[in-house]
Design an enzyme around this catalytic site. Sequence first.
Site, PDB file in Angstrom:
ATOM      1  N   TRP A  84       0.836  -1.210   0.000  1.00 42.88           N
ATOM      2  CA  TRP A  84       0.000   0.000   0.000  1.00 42.88           C
ATOM      3  C   TRP A  84       0.866   1.254   0.000  1.00 42.88           C
ATOM      4  O   TRP A  84       0.529   2.240  -0.652  1.00 42.88           O
ATOM      5  CB  TRP A  84      -0.993  -0.022   1.165  1.00 42.88           C
ATOM      6  CG  TRP A  84      -1.909  -1.200   1.055  1.00 42.88           C
ATOM      7  CD1 TRP A  84      -1.960  -2.288   1.877  1.00 42.88           C
ATOM      8  CD2 TRP A  84      -2.881  -1.447   0.023  1.00 42.88           C
ATOM      9  NE1 TRP A  84      -2.897  -3.183   1.433  1.00 42.88           N
ATOM     10  CE2 TRP A  84      -3.471  -2.703   0.300  1.00 42.88           C
ATOM     11  CE3 TRP A  84      -3.300  -0.736  -1.102  1.00 42.88           C
ATOM     12  CZ2 TRP A  84      -4.466  -3.251  -0.508  1.00 42.88           C
ATOM     13  CZ3 TRP A  84      -4.297  -1.285  -1.909  1.00 42.88           C
ATOM     14  CH2 TRP A  84      -4.859  -2.524  -1.616  1.00 42.88           C
ATOM     15  N   ASP A 151      -1.747   6.707   6.244  1.00 45.58           N
ATOM     16  CA  ASP A 151      -2.788   5.791   5.790  1.00 45.58           C
ATOM     17  C   ASP A 151      -3.074   4.847   6.954  1.00 45.58           C
ATOM     18  O   ASP A 151      -2.273   3.968   7.263  1.00 45.58           O
ATOM     19  CB  ASP A 151      -2.273   5.021   4.560  1.00 45.58           C
ATOM     20  CG  ASP A 151      -3.241   3.940   4.102  1.00 45.58           C
ATOM     21  OD1 ASP A 151      -4.328   3.799   4.712  1.00 45.58           O
ATOM     22  OD2 ASP A 151      -2.914   3.224   3.127  1.00 45.58           O
ATOM     23  N   LYS A 175     -12.386  -1.857   7.344  1.00 48.67           N
ATOM     24  CA  LYS A 175     -11.792  -2.740   8.350  1.00 48.67           C
ATOM     25  C   LYS A 175     -12.446  -2.512   9.713  1.00 48.67           C
ATOM     26  O   LYS A 175     -13.130  -3.392  10.224  1.00 48.67           O
ATOM     27  CB  LYS A 175     -10.281  -2.520   8.465  1.00 48.67           C
ATOM     28  CG  LYS A 175      -9.469  -3.398   7.544  1.00 48.67           C
ATOM     29  CD  LYS A 175      -9.488  -2.949   6.126  1.00 48.67           C
ATOM     30  CE  LYS A 175      -8.579  -3.832   5.290  1.00 48.67           C
ATOM     31  NZ  LYS A 175      -8.567  -3.411   3.910  1.00 48.67           N
TER      32      LYS A 175
HETATM   33  N1  PMP Z   1      -4.242   1.098   2.481  1.00 48.07           N
HETATM   34  C1  PMP Z   1      -4.288   0.010   3.261  1.00 48.07           C
HETATM   35  C2  PMP Z   1      -3.377  -0.072   4.440  1.00 48.07           C
HETATM   36  C3  PMP Z   1      -5.179  -1.029   2.959  1.00 48.07           C
HETATM   37  O1  PMP Z   1      -5.223  -2.113   3.733  1.00 48.07           O
HETATM   38  C4  PMP Z   1      -6.023  -0.902   1.843  1.00 48.07           C
HETATM   39  C5  PMP Z   1      -7.040  -1.954   1.478  1.00 48.07           C
HETATM   40  N2  PMP Z   1      -6.913  -3.183   2.002  1.00 48.07           N
HETATM   41  C6  PMP Z   1      -5.908   0.228   1.047  1.00 48.07           C
HETATM   42  C7  PMP Z   1      -5.032   1.227   1.405  1.00 48.07           C
HETATM   43  C8  PMP Z   1      -6.760   0.420  -0.174  1.00 48.07           C
HETATM   44  O2  PMP Z   1      -8.044   0.757   0.234  1.00 48.07           O
HETATM   45  P1  PMP Z   1      -9.274   0.881  -0.736  1.00 48.07           P
HETATM   46  O3  PMP Z   1      -9.598  -0.477  -1.218  1.00 48.07           O
HETATM   47  O4  PMP Z   1     -10.333   1.484   0.142  1.00 48.07           O
HETATM   48  O5  PMP Z   1      -8.895   1.803  -1.855  1.00 48.07           O
END
Ligand code: PMP
Length: 339
Positions: A84, A151, A175
């Site tokens: 991420w 994030d 989450k």
């Molecule tokens: N950042 C983290 C730490 C994540 O765990 C996730 C999704 N699992 C995301 C970003 C991406 O999120 P989204 O699917 O809402 O775009």
Amino acid sequence: MKEASQAVKNLNGIGLSILEISHRSAEFAAIIKEAESLVREIAAIDDSYAVVFLTGGASSQFFMAPMNLLAENETAAYLDTGAWSTKAIKEAKHFGEVEVVASSKDRNYAYIPKRYKKPKDAVYLHLTSNNTIFGTQYQKFPDVNMPLICDMSSDMFSRPIDVNKFGLIYAGAQKNLGPSGVTLVIVKKELVGRSGRKLPSMLNYQTFIEKNSMFNTPPVFPIYVLMLTLRWIKAKGGLVSIEKANKSKARLLYKEIDENPCFHGTVDKKDRSLMNVCFLPTKDEFAEPFLAMCKESGINGVKGHRSVGGFRASIYNAMPRNSVKALVEVMRAFSNKYG
Ligand code: PMP
């Protein structure tokens, strides 16, 4: 779940569903107002921060944050602790200079980098507080002379946070906060617009701050469930109690991983996540029968992400301790049979 499903049939006895009310109705105005004030109350957030509910997932924040905060000729610092973070870095490069100050890629992201040269001339430092795929988590946030952008998608409201350390926090809801479809953004107001860039309204934080997250139709149902979840967090005793419960669950599972001869953890102990517990079988041939044994016991979703392999137990706020205990019992039964 019960309250949410009741509201799908009939919201607050008004004879309309949460799925059919207008987002301009008095009912929804009360819901979004309560959601914002609960976010502020739970994390003690003052008026120098804006709290907004956006769409596009945390992935949209990968570009929205630099778009709004980073000018073309400026540098932003990033810590690379997994998939991420890597995605956030890639998007930021569209909008300015990016300096990756440290990365744990050398050991497949099994730790949180701690010794690195602190960035000096950057506009902000971006990090991913919990690395969902690799099962690492910051236990202490970097001490730097610039706003932190974080994030927190996979550990938001899992433990107390000092929001004042951050310039911007974002988290996809799915989450710990509610259903997918809404992204919580907490931003220091003085940072908004600092890039000076001309932005489409939908990608400008200022638009949503001015319109109280209602510039366009917000995700009504996800925001409603997020509000219910925040009520639940508050009723549980807030983030201190939530953290206590999360630590107790994680401790139970990590202890088993460390003691059971059939499994081992993948992450440096001091960087272990309270949310995503990654572990491997000590022999490859254990993987399939263990997953089969889990399934037989009604445990689903413990297969690891392909970038780590093995197993991953995601034990977010809503996961009861008894469910973690059930997994530990299957691990013991497995080692009695195969160990
Ligand atoms: N950042 C983290 C730490 C994540 O765990 C996730 C999704 N699992 C995301 C970003 C991406 O999120 P989204 O699917 O809402 O775009």
